[in-house]
Design an enzyme around this catalytic site. Structure first.
Site, PDB file in Angstrom:
ATOM      1  N   GLU A 252      43.770  16.167 -51.056  1.00 37.43           N
ATOM      2  CA  GLU A 252      44.530  16.816 -49.972  1.00 37.43           C
ATOM      3  C   GLU A 252      46.013  16.462 -50.069  1.00 37.43           C
ATOM      4  OE1 GLU A 252      43.318  19.049 -48.154  1.00 37.43           O
ATOM      5  OE2 GLU A 252      41.168  18.674 -47.912  1.00 37.43           O
TER       6      GLU A 252
ATOM      7  N   ARG B  59      48.737  19.527 -50.759  1.00 36.05           N
ATOM      8  CA  ARG B  59      49.628  19.877 -49.637  1.00 36.05           C
ATOM      9  C   ARG B  59      51.011  19.251 -49.789  1.00 36.05           C
ATOM     10  NH1 ARG B  59      45.598  20.837 -44.571  1.00 36.05           N
ATOM     11  NH2 ARG B  59      43.685  20.717 -45.740  1.00 36.05           N
TER      12      ARG B  59
ATOM     13  N   ASP C  71      34.885  24.722 -55.764  1.00 35.63           N
ATOM     14  CA  ASP C  71      35.831  25.849 -55.778  1.00 35.63           C
ATOM     15  C   ASP C  71      37.092  25.749 -56.645  1.00 35.63           C
ATOM     16  OD1 ASP C  71      36.859  23.948 -53.995  1.00 35.63           O
ATOM     17  OD2 ASP C  71      36.861  25.256 -52.240  1.00 35.63           O
TER      18      ASP C  71
ATOM     19  N   GLU D 208      41.065  32.007 -47.277  1.00 33.99           N
ATOM     20  CA  GLU D 208      40.567  32.451 -48.592  1.00 33.99           C
ATOM     21  C   GLU D 208      40.348  33.962 -48.703  1.00 33.99           C
ATOM     22  OE1 GLU D 208      39.447  29.849 -46.909  1.00 33.99           O
ATOM     23  OE2 GLU D 208      39.977  28.168 -48.208  1.00 33.99           O
TER      24      GLU D 208
HETATM   25  C1  DMJ Z   1      42.933  24.505 -48.168  1.00 42.19           C
HETATM   26  O1  DMJ Z   1      43.358  23.226 -47.934  1.00 42.19           O
HETATM   27  C2  DMJ Z   1      42.856  24.781 -49.627  1.00 42.19           C
HETATM   28  O2  DMJ Z   1      42.815  26.146 -49.826  1.00 42.19           O
HETATM   29  C3  DMJ Z   1      41.680  24.142 -50.285  1.00 42.19           C
HETATM   30  O3  DMJ Z   1      41.582  24.469 -51.638  1.00 42.19           O
HETATM   31  C4  DMJ Z   1      40.424  24.546 -49.592  1.00 42.19           C
HETATM   32  N1  DMJ Z   1      40.474  24.481 -48.181  1.00 42.19           N
HETATM   33  C5  DMJ Z   1      41.660  24.738 -47.430  1.00 42.19           C
HETATM   34  C6  DMJ Z   1      41.717  26.044 -46.692  1.00 42.19           C
HETATM   35  O4  DMJ Z   1      40.556  26.548 -46.248  1.00 42.19           O
END
Ligand code: DMJ
Length: 669
Positions: free
Chosen positions: A289, A293, A422, A556
């Protein structure tokens, strides 16, 4: 007319009456005139103000045109070292660019109300015309630098500074495309780039949403991580821990920049400069995270502005994460303490495993950080991860979600394109794109993985919906996470960027998944999609369990609308995005920001009281881009990290800002 006078009537009285009558007449006419005059002034002001706001839109476009890397490149190279024919072509293109600017010249407006805005406009035009005039200057040998606190120009502020080419490598200006062009953008399938125009009205609505989200965060949670809109206080118990890291500021700042919200952008930059630091705190941070970010956000801001502040901060954050990589395999742990450097994995993760979507989603940021700092260490760290994943045996060609960083062995054999898996797949394709398609290993690993997923995990429901299941050992779980909705765009981008045996299938599945995710939205009364949805004989694209029915402002699905829109210009993707805007406004907006919903299947769902930082970073950014034209962050020059922070593509984007010198690997520390 004056009354007739008798000899006895004093002349003075008659004269007085006449005077009063005339006075009343004159006053009446003046009053009527005044009313008309003020109406005219008001009308003029309105015309001026409408015209200014239209022209402001034009200015933004004008400056995008002028600042667009392709055009900067054209300007820089118009008289610089090209063959005669190429030079002529460039000069012609430059001429067109100038004509485009002239067409945008604004009408003269004299109403008082427009003066302040017009001054801004005049400065912008001046800067824009200076930008045009740099056409004959040779490219600088080093990137433009901005002194600390310097006002780094926004896209709408008319950046006149010439930009560097990428580290001396040849920057090919991407050609424009139409239906009859050769395969594009990078040798993949054709797509229709007859360019969608800007939908100003819808895009302005998204800008207003951003302003609402930002201003309320500022009011009630400034410097904290996120906002609780219902209780009007900060949200601290989240993935960022209890420290005030300004997650919403760092995550949302590039969106403000892209939208041209200058005042808000400067507030955020100022906060980062004065307050953002991981020194002297003892926070246990998520490596993943924090990377996507904070490092990702800072890197994008550095690419956009060249402001050294952001490069320093990106490196500062990445350095704090480095202890997590000290494992026998080089696969990092999930959590790291910023003070002690002690790192560990989550207790729940399959016998002390690291998580595929976490350690596999560092590549773009770390590789780019090495290139702009000249320190190869960061790239080496993610290359090590790549090598482990390349060499390890993959069950049925698939990657399980868990890998033990000590033994280098897989944990539970669960596979997913949703939670826990993912963005690993996303970063394989995007690492190849980011490298200017030179990182062939990444593309091969992407194709191998996606072909296995197509075979083993992608299915079609009885009602004809394409979805990607989770796979647990040998059993398909016919469920799709909302998180996996990004894969519509991912499959399509894979198709658009290389022509191979799977191209058509990729595009078909990409469109199919995007359609299915849209179905998961419109099958809910709120028109917003659940966290996960299932497929069986009885239900399709619908959540069944109560803990799957929430919506937390996730991006998404809109990400896939955006990518598919750019690649096909099929109007339905914009229509679907607009449906979502209306649903967000209806159900998620509160007087003090935006909240998620606890159950999308209720007519009046309860709100969750959290404005996620990714709502500003991703959800609103993708919606804004969906209603923009293709020159805003073109996909052949920018690649989005998994938090929607765009990073420049090497060799294709003049904003790459490669460091002039790279340290030798052995000196890296
Ligand atoms: C975001 O922090 C990013 O897209 C991450 O890859 C997956 N989840 C969240 C948004 O849903």
């Amino acid at each position: 007319m004056c009354p007739k006078t008798s000899k006895t009537t004093p002349l003075l009285l008659i004269a007085g009456i006449c005077f009063v009558i005339i006075l009343v007449g004159i006053t009446g006419i003046t009053l009527i005139n005044n009313i008309n005059l003020s109406n005219i002034i008001r009308l003029n002001e309105k015309v001026a103000s409408d015209s200014v706001s239209n022209n402001e839109n034009q200015i933004k476009e004008l400056n995008y045109v002028n600042n667009h890397p392709r055009n900067v490149y054209l300007k820089l190279n118009a008289s610089n070292g090209d063959s005669g024919e190429e030079k002529m072509q460039r000069e012609q293109e430059l001429q067109e660019l100038q004509e485009q600017q002239e067409q945008l010249e604004l009408p003269k407006i004299s109403a008082v109300i427009g003066v302040r805005k017009l001054k801004v406009r005049d400065n912008q035009l001046k800067a824009a015309s200076e930008a045009i005039s740099v056409q004959t200057s040779p490219p600088p040998s080093s990137p433009p630098s901005t002194s600390p606190g310097d006002s780094t120009p926004l896209p709408s502020a008319g950046d006149s500074s010439p930009l560097p080419s990428s580290g001396g490598s040849t920057v090919s200006p991407p050609s424009s495309v139409d239906e009859d062009s050769p395969p594009l953008p990078f040798g993949g399938v054709k797509y229709n780039a007859s360019s969608g125009l800007i939908d100003y009205e819808k895009r302005n609505q998204v800008v207003k949403m951003m302003e609402h989200a930002w201003h309320n965060y500022k009011l009630y949670a400034w410097g904290k991580n996120e906002l609780r809109p219902l209780s009007q206080r900060p949200h601290s118990a989240s993935i960022f821990g209890a420290y005030d890291l300004g997650a919403t500021i760092v995550d949302g700042l590039d969106t403000l920049y892209i939208m041209g919200l200058e005042k808000e952008y400067r507030e955020g930059r100022d906060w980062i400069e004065r307050k953002f630091s991981l020194d002297n705190i003892s926070a246990e941070l998520s490596v993943f995270e924090t990377n996507i970010r904070f490092v990702g956000g800072m890197l994008t801001l550095y690419a956009f502005t060249g402001d050294a502040l952001y490069k320093e901060k990106a490196q500062h954050v990445a350095d704090k994460l480095l202890p997590a990589f000290q494992t026998p395999t080089g696969i990092p742990y999930a959590l790291v303490n910023t003070k002690t450097g002690v790192a560990k994995n989550y207790g729940w993760a399959s016998g002390g495993s690291s998580i595929l979507s976490e350690f596999g989603t560092l590549h773009l940021e770390f590789a780019y950080l090495s290139d702009i700092t000249g320190n190869p260490l960061y790239r080496e760290r993610v290359q090590t991860i790549r090598q482990v994943l390349k060499e390890i045996e993959k069950p049925k060609g698939l990657y399980p979600n868990f890998l033990n960083p000590k033994t280098g062995k897989w944990g539970q054999l669960h596979m997913s394109l949703g939670a826990l898996g993912d963005s690993y797949y996303e970063y394989l394709l995007k690492a190849w794109l980011q490298s200017g398609q030179t990182d062939e290993e990444a593309r091969e690993m992407y194709d191998e993985a996606m072909v296995a997923i197509l075979d083993k995990m992608v299915r079609t429901s009885p009602g004809g919906l394409t979805y990607v299941s989770d796979l647990k050992f040998d059993r398909l779980e016919h469920k799709m996470d909302h998180l996996a909705c990004f894969s519509g765009g991912l499959f399509a981008l894979g198709a658009a960027t290389r022509q191979n045996d799977y191209t058509d299938k990729y595009m078909e599945v990409g469109k199919g998944i995007t359609n299915t995710c849209h179905e998961s939205y419109i099958r809910a009364p709120t028109q917003l999609g659940p966290e996960a949805f299932r497929f069986s004989e009885a239900v399709e694209a619908r959540a069944l369990r109560s803990q799957e029915k929430y919506y937390i402002l996730r991006p998404e699905t809109f990400e896939s609308y955006f990518v598919l829109w750019r690649l096909t210009h099929d109007q339905k993707y914009r229509d679907w995005g607009w449906e979502a805007v209306l649903a967000l406004e209806k159900h998620c907006r509160t007087p003090h920001g935006y909240c998620g919903l606890r159950n999308v299947y209720q007519q009046e769902p309860q709100k969750d009281d959290v404005q996620q930082s990714f709502f500003l970073a991703e959800t609103l950014k993708y919606l804004y881009l969906l209603f923009s034209d293709d020159s805003v962050l073109p996909l052949d020059e920018w690649v989005f990290n998994t938090e929607a922070h765009p990073l420049p593509i090497k060799g294709a984007n003049a904003y790459y800002r490669q460091a002039p010198v790279t340290l030798p690997a052995s000196n890296a520390s």
